[in-house]
Design a protein around this motif. Structure first.
Motif, mmCIF file in Angstrom:
data_model
loop_
_atom_site.group_PDB
_atom_site.id
_atom_site.type_symbol
_atom_site.label_atom_id
_atom_site.label_comp_id
_atom_site.label_asym_id
_atom_site.label_seq_id
_atom_site.Cartn_x
_atom_site.Cartn_y
_atom_site.Cartn_z
ATOM 1 N N ARG A 38 -0.306 -23.491 -4.429
ATOM 2 C CA ARG A 38 -1.761 -23.536 -4.467
ATOM 3 C C ARG A 38 -2.314 -24.340 -3.292
ATOM 4 N N ALA A 39 -1.635 -25.435 -2.948
ATOM 5 C CA ALA A 39 -2.085 -26.259 -1.824
ATOM 6 C C ALA A 39 -2.030 -25.477 -0.516
ATOM 7 N N ARG A 40 -0.945 -24.775 -0.299
ATOM 8 C CA ARG A 40 -0.811 -24.005 0.945
ATOM 9 C C ARG A 40 -1.820 -22.858 0.989
ATOM 10 N N ALA A 41 -2.064 -22.251 -0.157
ATOM 11 C CA ALA A 41 -3.012 -21.134 -0.207
ATOM 12 C C ALA A 41 -4.427 -21.573 0.122
ATOM 13 N N THR A 42 -4.743 -22.830 -0.124
ATOM 14 C CA THR A 42 -6.087 -23.342 0.151
ATOM 15 C C THR A 42 -6.178 -24.058 1.498
ATOM 16 N N GLY A 43 -5.117 -23.950 2.320
ATOM 17 C CA GLY A 43 -5.161 -24.516 3.662
ATOM 18 C C GLY A 43 -4.971 -26.014 3.733
ATOM 19 N N THR A 44 -4.318 -26.599 2.749
ATOM 20 C CA THR A 44 -4.070 -28.041 2.751
ATOM 21 C C THR A 44 -3.175 -28.414 3.935
ATOM 22 N N PRO A 45 -3.492 -29.475 4.669
ATOM 23 C CA PRO A 45 -2.655 -29.886 5.800
ATOM 24 C C PRO A 45 -1.213 -30.134 5.363
ATOM 25 N N GLU A 46 -0.283 -29.815 6.245
ATOM 26 C CA GLU A 46 1.131 -29.919 5.889
ATOM 27 C C GLU A 46 1.540 -31.356 5.556
ATOM 28 N N ALA A 47 0.899 -32.344 6.173
ATOM 29 C CA ALA A 47 1.242 -33.734 5.846
ATOM 30 C C ALA A 47 0.925 -34.038 4.387
#
Length: 399
Positions: A38-47
């Motif tokens: 879900r974090a990656r799908a919403t564009g959350t920074p990789e850090a």
């Protein structure tokens, strides 16, 4: 109630928690995969995604940390001071649990277990309100904790996850005065400010880290470079990483080129004043905002100052009160710096990264408090207790 439980019972429950985390790792990781996706799908920074992510190794480390907490001295019942009064009364001030501790925190799921373990060890019940980004992970972790407590014979409700992912649940926790004894926010500046300003529950304020390294005129320059680079680049995304370096004008000509090369090799961008800009074209011109910024990244603000007093004045204006360091071979200068700087921790010839409960030998920590109430600095087990007075007489009455 948890407070009357013996240390043996609480320690046994924590051992059960550690064992359950190891045994149910696959279940925990399956929940964490949902949060990460879900974090990656919403564009959350990789850090941020990295801080959110659990692996089998990280779960094993969390379980190991719980076992480390078991080995720490039990603060409950410790006599802080005691004496027999002139009238024969026996007076003792003893440590007691705070009661119900609320924790509001951001993405890292390991905080769920760390906070619960510290609260249980110190005899407190805990209400956990993590970020919505880690809701599946936290739900799984708290489920494991509660099952382990129940099997160990302690009330499962000693550890609870505040339900809901919206702001409403956090607001309810902040307004639960009379039900929650103390609230501890752990996260970024906006989270901490929101809790401090909106809560009717007493707050122990953990702080952001706008930390400074001051290189004095007498500094060993090799040492100064090492301390600076470690303070900034060893792990830049944490609150005890340095965000500003100040250099005495007398050593600026010799120190700046060496520092700039070392920082560049570590991937750090320098936001410097005119002196730093003249020293190297790679330096980004500093703005007023840079002096107050907690970057949490490979960036650092930099200035040259005429003397120690100017360094202290700069720190007093811009510090968040977390950690400051001086590099100096002059004992008198170091003493003056430590006397004038009013921060939670002041380092002499050492990296700011040492402000940490584990590094201080306290074991795990619930956070680093930058306020001036009963808890200041890394908050270990004693900081999760209050005290009460036990007065024993023999039919004493007051005239």
């Amino acid at each position: 109630m948890l407070a009357p439980q013996s240390r043996t019972a609480r320690d046994a429950a924590l051992h059960a928690v550690a064992d359950a985390l190891s045994a149910r790792t696959d279940e925990i990781l399956a929940a964490n995969v949902q949060d990460v996706a879900r974090a990656r799908a919403t564009g959350t920074p990789e850090a941020v995604v990295d801080r959110l992510t659990l692996t089998a190794e990280r779960v094993a480390a969390i379980a190991s940390d719980v076992r480390d907490v078991v080995a720490l001295p039990d603060p409950v019942g410790e006599v802080v001071r005691g004496r027999t009064l002139p009238n024969g009364l026996d007076l003792r001030q003893v440590r007691v649990p705070l009661g119900v501790v609320g924790i509001i925190y951001e993405a890292r799921p390991n905080v769920t277990v760390d906070a619960a373990a510290l609260c249980l060890k110190s005899g407190n019940a805990v209400l956990l309100r993590g970020s919505s980004s880690a809701y599946a992970s936290n739900t799984a972790l708290v489920g494991v904790l509660r099952d382990a407590l129940h099997e160990a014979g302690l009330p499962a409700d000693c550890v609870q996850l505040v339900p809901g992912e919206g702001r409403e649940s956090a607001t309810e926790l902040m307004r639960a005065r009379g039900l929650v004894d103390v609230l501890i926010p752990r996260g970024g500046a906006s989270l901490i400010r929101s809790v401090v300003e909106q809560s009717t529950v007493p707050v122990i304020e953990t702080g952001v880290g706008n930390c400074h390294v001051y290189v004095d005129a007498s500094a060993d320059l090799d040492m100064a470079v090492d301390v600076l680079v470690n303070s900034k680049a060893q792990r830049p995304s944490v609150c005890n990483a340095a965000e500003t370096v100040l250099v005495h004008a007398d050593v600026a000509e010799a120190f700046l080129p060496r520092a700039l090369d070392a920082l560049a090799a570590a991937g750090v961008t320098v936001h410097g004043d005119a002196s730093w800009q003249r020293a190297d074209a790679r330096v980004v011109p500093a703005t007023v905002e840079d002096w107050g910024t907690e970057y949490l990244s490979y960036d650092i603000a930099a200035a040259v100052v005429p003397d120690l007093e100017a360094a202290v004045a700069h720190i007093r204006e811009w510090t968040s009160g977390h950690t400051e360091a001086i590099v100096s071979r002059d004992a008198a200068a170091a003493r003056r710096f430590t006397a004038l700087v009013d921060s939670t921790a002041v380092m002499v010839n050492a990296s700011t990264r040492f402000t940490d409960g584990g590094q201080f030998g306290f074991g795990a920590e619930i956070g680093i408090s930058t306020q001036k109430l009963h808890a200041r600095g890394p908050m270990g087990l004693p900081e999760l207790t209050a005290t009460k007075y036990v007065v024993t007489g023999d039919g004493h009455t007051r005239d």
